[in-house]
Every structure is written in C-alpha cells, then in structure tokens.
Motif scaffolding. Sequence first.
Motif, PDB file in Angstrom:
ATOM      1  N   CYS A  71       2.046  21.173  46.118  1.00 53.17           N
ATOM      2  CA  CYS A  71       2.969  20.899  47.288  1.00 53.17           C
ATOM      3  C   CYS A  71       2.410  21.845  48.568  1.00 53.17           C
ATOM      4  O   CYS A  71       1.343  22.321  48.578  1.00 53.17           O
ATOM      5  N   LYS A 309       9.576  22.903  41.384  1.00 49.02           N
ATOM      6  CA  LYS A 309      10.142  22.880  43.020  1.00 49.02           C
ATOM      7  C   LYS A 309       9.983  21.411  43.682  1.00 49.02           C
ATOM      8  O   LYS A 309      10.753  21.276  44.632  1.00 49.02           O
ATOM      9  N   THR A 310       9.439  20.365  43.124  1.00 48.19           N
ATOM     10  CA  THR A 310       9.552  19.091  43.542  1.00 48.19           C
ATOM     11  C   THR A 310       9.957  18.168  42.837  1.00 48.19           C
ATOM     12  O   THR A 310      10.029  17.064  43.148  1.00 48.19           O
ATOM     13  N   LYS A 377      14.968  20.342  47.628  1.00 55.23           N
ATOM     14  CA  LYS A 377      13.671  19.968  47.431  1.00 55.23           C
ATOM     15  C   LYS A 377      13.110  19.284  48.405  1.00 55.23           C
ATOM     16  O   LYS A 377      11.997  19.446  48.853  1.00 55.23           O
ATOM     17  N   CYS A 381       9.553  20.582  49.803  1.00 50.46           N
ATOM     18  CA  CYS A 381       9.280  21.540  48.576  1.00 50.46           C
ATOM     19  C   CYS A 381       9.631  22.968  49.115  1.00 50.46           C
ATOM     20  O   CYS A 381       9.305  23.768  48.211  1.00 50.46           O
ATOM     21  N   ASN A 490      15.207  28.824  49.003  1.00 52.24           N
ATOM     22  CA  ASN A 490      15.197  27.718  48.178  1.00 52.24           C
ATOM     23  C   ASN A 490      16.769  27.725  47.549  1.00 52.24           C
ATOM     24  O   ASN A 490      17.374  28.729  47.628  1.00 52.24           O
ATOM     25  N   TYR A 720      13.266  28.042  41.026  1.00 54.14           N
ATOM     26  CA  TYR A 720      11.971  27.402  40.865  1.00 54.14           C
ATOM     27  C   TYR A 720      11.012  28.453  41.291  1.00 54.14           C
ATOM     28  O   TYR A 720       9.894  28.266  41.183  1.00 54.14           O
TER      29      TYR A 720
END
Length: 794
Positions: A71, A309-310, A377, A381, A490, A720
């Motif tokens: 990412c 994470k994605t 997300k 990301c 996040n 993540y």
Amino acid sequence: MLFLLLVFTMAEDTGEIGTMQFFKTLVMMLFTTLGFCFYTGALAAETLSEDLFTHKIQPLFDNRCLACHSCFNAPCQLNLQNFDGFARGANKFNVYDGTRSKSVEPSRIWIDAKSTKEWRAKGFFTVHNSIEPEKNIFFQVLNLRAINTSSVKAQVHESQVCAANSEELNAMKSAQPQLGMPYGLPALHEGELETIKAWISKGAPGPSMDADKKAHSIPTKLQPQVEIWEKYFNQNELKQKLVSRYLFEHLFLAHIYFPEEPRTFLRLIRSKNPCNKPDEIATRRPNDDPGVKKFYYCFVKFPGTIVSKTHLPYELSHQKLARFKELFDQKWDVQTLPSYESGVAENPFVAFQDIPVKLRYQFLLDDAQYHVATFIKGPVCNGTMAVNSIQEQFYTFFLNPDSDNMVLSRDYEKQAAPLLALPGKFGSDVEFTSAPIDLKRITDYREAYRLLRSKELIKNRPDGYTLNDIWNGDEKNNNAALTIFRHDQNAVVMKGAVGDLSKTVFVLDYPLFERLVYNLVVNFDVFGNLGHQLLTRVYMDMIRMEAEELFLRFLPPEERLQYRRTWYQGILTSAKMEYIFPPVGAGEPTGVRFTKGTQTKRQMVEKILFYRMNEKVRGEIDDINWKKVTPPASSGLKVNATGLNKEFRKISSIAAESSSPFARYFPDVAFVMVKGKDQTRVFSLIHNKEHENVSWITAESLRMSPKEDTLTVREGYWAYYPNMIFQVPEKELPAFTSFITRIKNEQGYEALVDKWGVRRQNPHFWSAYDELQKVYLDYDRINAGYIDLTRYSL
C-alpha cells in the motif's frame, strides 16, 4: 497400472515367442518406463527451479517484507505484494503529504499504469539495477541489515529514505546504516539471503508464464458464477444501468469472493473492453466520468498477496444475487441516467434519486460492517483523515428504514437532496484561500438540512422516536449493532456491542450512512491537495456530531445537552459547538420510557440490545469487558466469564485512575498469544485513550483524559497495525494479568514486555510473527491477511 496392463497383454500375445524373448522385451520396457519417469521428474525439477520467484521469492516477500512494503505507506511506495510491485520499483514521493498545494497523479499499483515503462514515466525507479549482488540496490539494503543490527530510533513512517542509484546507496550505507531492511527487525537469516542473492544473480526473473497466468486469471471453478454476475451488471436497461453504477461505487474497494473458494479474491472494475479481455478504466474516483461511451463492469483477479490493512472481503453468491434482485427489481422507473458532472456525480442523493431510498438504505444495512470498514481502510490504507475525528471506542446502531424521513416522504427527499452537498463537489484541488468560503457554503447547507430534518421528524413523530425506530436487523442480520475501535491512525469495526459502555453512541440514518460512504470513500482523493483533505476532514466532524445528535433524540430532552457537554469539554470547544453546531430539536420529546434517577444513555443501550434485538442479531455477551452494561433480570442472561475470559476480565474496563493506572501505559493495541498444550489462541488487547473532545484536527495530545483510559480485550485479530506481541503460556496467564494490575508506571510496563513481550530486536521475533500469521489463517480464512509492522514498538 498402465505398465502391469502392458505386461499382462504381452504375456497373452507371446504365443510361439520364447520365454527368453519375452523377458528381454519386458526388461527393455521396464527401463524405458523408468527412464521416462526419471525424465519427467527431472523436467519437473527443472521447471520448479525456473520458477524461483513463485516458489521461493514471493513467500520470502510475504513473510518478511509485506509487514511494511504494501500500500501507500510502504517506504518509497515499494510494494511487494507480487512481482509487478518489485518490477515497478520505488518512488520518493510521499502520498500522505497533507500540505501540498496541488493534487498529484495517482500511483495505485495495478491500476494507474500497466507496464514497467509506464511506471518509469511516472517517476518510479528500479531497485534491481544490477545482476551483481554486490551492486544490486535491493540485495545490498537487505545485506546492510545483516551486517548492521543496531536498533533504530524512528518508526517506518518517519524514515522514508531509499536509494535510487548506486551513489545514493553508498551514501546511505555510510551515513545511515540503520536503514537496512527489514527495518529495525532481525535480519534475514543466511539461507534467505542466499536465496535472494541467487535470484538476483539470475537477473531477478519473475514468475513462470503459467504461474503468472494463474495469478491473474479467475479459476475455472468460479467462471460460471462470474459470468452470471457480469451479465447481471451489464444489462442494457436504464434501470439496471443505474443500479450497476450504484453498486459499483459501493463495491469498487471490495475483495470479492465466492463461498466455493473463499481465499480467491476478485475486484469489480469498469473496463473499456468486454469482460473476456478487460482493460480497466483508471479514473481518480469510481464516480468520475469513464471517458468512453460504452464500458463494461467486469471482475478481475486480485493478483497480489492479501494484507489486512486493505482487506475488505465481500461475499457474492447465488443468495446475494437473489437479494439484489429482490431489492432492485421492484417497481420503479428511470427516464434518463444521471450525468457525471459536478453537483451530480459526487452527491448520491441526486445521482441515484430514481432508486427508492428504502432500497438503497437496505442495501447498506445488509452489509453494514463492510461499508463502515471502507471509511477506515478506504482508498488510502491509512485512516488518519477519518479516524482522528472519532472517539477511541463507540457503539453504532441504525435507524429503522421504515422510520427514516427520506423513506417516508418523497417530497422531503427532494427538499433534502440539494442540502446534502458534499465537499467532493469541489474536486481534488481546493484553493486554500477559497476553502473557508467553500466550508461556509457546506456548513450552511448542513444547518438548513438539520432544521428541515427536525421539522419533518416532529411532523412524522410528534411524540418522538420510540425503541421500535431502531433497526433490529430484521431479527436475523448481525450487522445491526457495531462497535468501532480506534488505534491511533487506524481503526477496526466489530459486530456487536464490544467493550464496556461507550462514551458516545452513533445512530445512523440513511443520509448519514450514505454521506459517510461518499465523503470518506467515493469522493475522497488521497492524492488531492490540502484544501480537499481539509474539507473532507471537517465534514467528517459534522457527520459525527449529527450521528451523536440522532442518538440523543432518543433520550429525555432535559439530559441531551448535558451529555453533549461531557462529550465536548473545554471552553474553546464549547464555543465552537455553539457556533457551528447549535442545538436543534433539543427540547422535543422522546417516545422511549426511562427509569428516573439512573443513566439514560446506559438504559437506552441496554434497551436496544436486550429488548429490541435478539441474540442472533446482537451477538454474544461480552463477558470479558461488560461491567456497566448489564442484561435485564427478565432476560435470564448473565455476564459470567469463565476460562481464559475470566482471567482477561481482571484487566478490562478499569479506569486508569491513581490506584489502577496500568491502562495508560499500554500501546494502542497488542496481540496476546496464549499458548496452550494443543492450540494457540490470540487475543487483541486494545488501549482506549479517552479525549476531552475530538473537535480539532491538531493538538490532540492536549485534549487527552488519561485517567479515563481503559483496556478492552477481545479474542481474535482486531488490529492491522499491532504495537506489541506477547507470548504467554496458558498456565502463566493468571501471572500475566496479575502483573498488569500492578503496573504503576512506564517501568512497570517495560518489565512486562521484558518477561512476556517480543521486542523488535528479539532473535525469535520472526518465529513469533510467523506463528501469529499461521494462527490467523486457521482462525479466520476469509478475513486473514498479513499484518503490518510499521507501528510496532521500538
């Protein structure tokens, strides 16, 4: 078996042929057969060695590189999810530069360029500059870590340094040897380095043609279903064209899978060509004009390794197709399709006004966890833009579709639609000088909408909302109650009310839900300029306050402002709230009955969970964390933790006051691997950092309320970007939790890490990480992906 059959046939046909001749022939056949087998085996071995990348190199990338190199947050955008990323190389441009005055060209791997030559034109440079390992940038950076194992003093996101040529490589080796890869982690062992070295010496070849084709091709087993779905999306009727556009704009980020092969993921794209030879149209946003008169919605294989994470899995199936048809095949009509012009495309209430609101809202509700996760997300990301405007933990419920003002009145919908204009209408380049004017315009629209909404609510619900106005998941859908946890930059979305009673609570109706999707996902451009990013962030503030306000409308009017004051503390913040978000409808009644003298927020949450929702919808009782949330006696339910949960309950939901301050010393999130005799179970240990308010973009550290911090513990992988891994033998878990309760300062936490933690420099770090990943895949095959280490504690 074939050989024995031939022997038996020969024996029958020998006739007058002598026995000796028969056996001579038999021996010849035996050697011929064995020779063929040996030849085939040698050929297979040769083929295996030829595809060194697939069998040796990509697994190394997966297990040692993807923790940082995937990412946009990968150092210098070097993405190693597959060979395409390695061939593309690196670029020193920082995607997350929030100060740029002009937008920049997107650099999404697999989308914005289709060849290495095109990536070079976009400023990406090779990391494979020589077949001599001693001169090769990629190998030398790996080798640098092996010969310099000193600890690092900065996180990955603070060390965006990479060498574009031999001169820069030599300078880096001399001045910054700590930048060897894997950054700040144990070096690759000698065997792994030799594998990379041998690959480099061969010219760093990519996968074989067969392996590359397999990586980019939809499996034969899934093709019939894919064809059915592509046929559905590409019907020519105006009605279906509008539905397909709506679905695409909500699913363009999805990692689509089918139940038959849950680890094979696809992407839904717009293509210039028919789907037998797809050619993706690479627009900045999914609602941008495709630029061609005729285009196709197609499915393509996601070609790289999955990273958490994605990863946004979304299931398609025969049942889901039936559900889409049930929703959108109802009686409604389309005369003309909406344009892609500004003022239309970025406003879903205008673009999709022909699709009945209830159908759109029900589509969102069906998979609410997925749609909320896209905010986090998202297309970036890295959730900084969205998540620094939300609390660390909060419950989210939804308004019943049959209670939504937009569902109830077509005239109201038409009045509201233009007032729901979003910052996306100003594009990716918002001049800094015009941003205040644009913000004022958006704010005025929003305030007009709030007044309109309140008047319509009074008309529809003169006695206020009742408990039945909360969506109950239609008594079967467990997306009806969600909890969002923030981990610094996040966040994660869980089903159910997880963790103890949250400080704030959201209730989303259709306009709120859809605006979240379009403000933070569809319209947001991570490559946009400062003005664009600023407007997006400020509008998220507005949505948050509206969602909290909608929850407060269910509480007694005399308590609403008091709750709001506790959520927005501080003199400047109070003044800001009065100016940009004055109370609307604060004195209107509620139809919910409460017991006097007790906390009405808590009562409302408990009413929703235990009177409005059944167990299938609300999920299991959170026996680790619930201490304020209590099931009513009439339900027969009790919060009774046993086994490992009982031990973790000793440290959960305890405010970090002077007598029990341990929570405030923990990082944002840690994974606790409880190692039993037969299995390893993983728990996420989440630090909820409380705020006086989340009303400002900057100076967050000045608005913290550490004495209110708590820990939430949940089995599973609920982060993540972990900051720490603890390995605890099951028999030591009581000692582990007891140790935590005695932590009084930073030194106490460091002692905990010394005893059970796995630090970056621990020689056994990679074995712990490998086990963590293996357990993840066994635990949750659909959601599992490689975990990011860019924020792991130094």
